[in-house]
Design an enzyme around this catalytic site. Structure first.
Site, mmCIF file in Angstrom:
data_model
loop_
_atom_site.group_PDB
_atom_site.id
_atom_site.type_symbol
_atom_site.label_atom_id
_atom_site.label_comp_id
_atom_site.label_asym_id
_atom_site.label_seq_id
_atom_site.Cartn_x
_atom_site.Cartn_y
_atom_site.Cartn_z
ATOM 1 N N PRO A 10 0.811 -0.747 -0.444
ATOM 2 C CA PRO A 10 -0.007 -0.097 0.169
ATOM 3 C C PRO A 10 1.253 1.396 -0.555
ATOM 4 C CG PRO A 10 -0.505 -0.814 2.072
ATOM 5 C CD PRO A 10 0.389 -1.920 1.301
ATOM 6 N N GLU B 273 2.153 -7.726 8.570
ATOM 7 C CA GLU B 273 1.872 -6.453 8.541
ATOM 8 C C GLU B 273 2.530 -5.316 8.263
ATOM 9 O OE1 GLU B 273 -0.715 -5.211 11.162
ATOM 10 O OE2 GLU B 273 -1.026 -7.913 10.643
#
Ligand code: ADE
Length: 255
Positions: free
Chosen positions: A89, A116
């Site tokens: 992202p 994560e």
């Protein structure tokens, strides 16, 4: 084009890459996909691919060693150095221009991040980081599939009809206009008369005008960057006049 995918969930790719247009292109040998399990390059009995973050905190971090080992193996076997992409992202936001650039690479390697995040040192092994948008998915697999799909259809020989990649939405930076098929009348909604006229020039102008109208009403931001001809500018002036100063009327009419 060869596309290698590095993932800890190879099974997420089997269906999408073997169905429809991508599946057909792979069967024909126009595209070659190889899905590589990062776990196969992990060391130790448990083949761990993630670990706790230094400094503490929640979530696990993808370890660098298995990713580097998998990349080393791909590079050692490749005739030329491939273009290596990391799905994250935090990357450059994907769009049709990025898809077009990637479609010119002979060999792509796509690394799917997970957990994560990835150990920062993985970033030094890649040429480009790509995000598919400002939202967070559970991993890079679905983003990788979106990129593979958009890139693959631009590779010569993948689409049956080469022209459709040139005329679809975003090919020249604007949205596609409305399309119709049979029946001619459906629940009171009729196919525009011009499409039945058989007059190719009228149809061409109508389609272009409607594409410009749709772009103006839905994504006016695209018009600033679009590649517009003199004819387009004339059509756009007509559309603006029709809409009365660029208001926001619905561009699709129901019954
Ligand atoms: N991984 C998780 N979310 C992502 C996104 N939006 N783009 C690319 N990779 C991702």
């Amino acid at each position: 084009m060869k596309i290698d995918i590095l993932t800890i969930f190879p099974e997420m790719f089997f269906g999408p890459l073997s169905a429809s247009i991508l599946g057909r292109a792979a069967q024909a040998g126009v595209l070659r996909f190889e899905v590589i399990n990062i776990r196969d390059y992990a060391e130790g009995k448990h083949k761990v691919t993630d670990d706790y973050p230094y400094g503490g905190g929640t979530g696990m971090v993808m370890k660098p060693e298995p990713v580097y080992a998998a990349l080393d193996s791909i590079i050692a076997r490749a005739p030329e150095r491939p273009w290596i992409v990391l799905m994250t992202p935090q990357g450059d936001v994907f769009n049709q221009r990025v898809a077009r650039d990637l479609s010119k690479k002979g060999h792509l390697v796509i690394v799917c991040g997970h957990y994560e995040g990835v150990d920062e040192r993985i970033r030094f092994a890649v040429d480009q980081e790509i995000s598919i948008g400002d939202y967070v998915l559970t991993g890079g697999e679905i983003p990788a599939l979106a990129v593979i799909d958009a890139v693959s259809r631009l590779v010569p020989g993948v689409l049956g009809d080469e022209a459709s990649a040139l005329t679809d939405s975003f090919a020249d930076g604007i949205l596609e206009g409305p399309q119709y098929t049979r029946p001619r009348e459906f629940r009171g909604m009729e196919v525009p008369e011009v499409l039945l006229s058989g007059d190719h020039e009228r149809v061409r102008l109508w389609r272009r005008r409607e594409a410009l109208k749709r772009t103006l009403t839905r994504r006016p931001d695209l018009l600033d960057k679009a590649n517009l001809s003199e004819e387009d500018r004339g059509l756009l002036r007509e559309v603006k006049r029709e809409l009365g100063g660029g208001g926001e009327p619905a561009d699709h009419q129901g019954p």
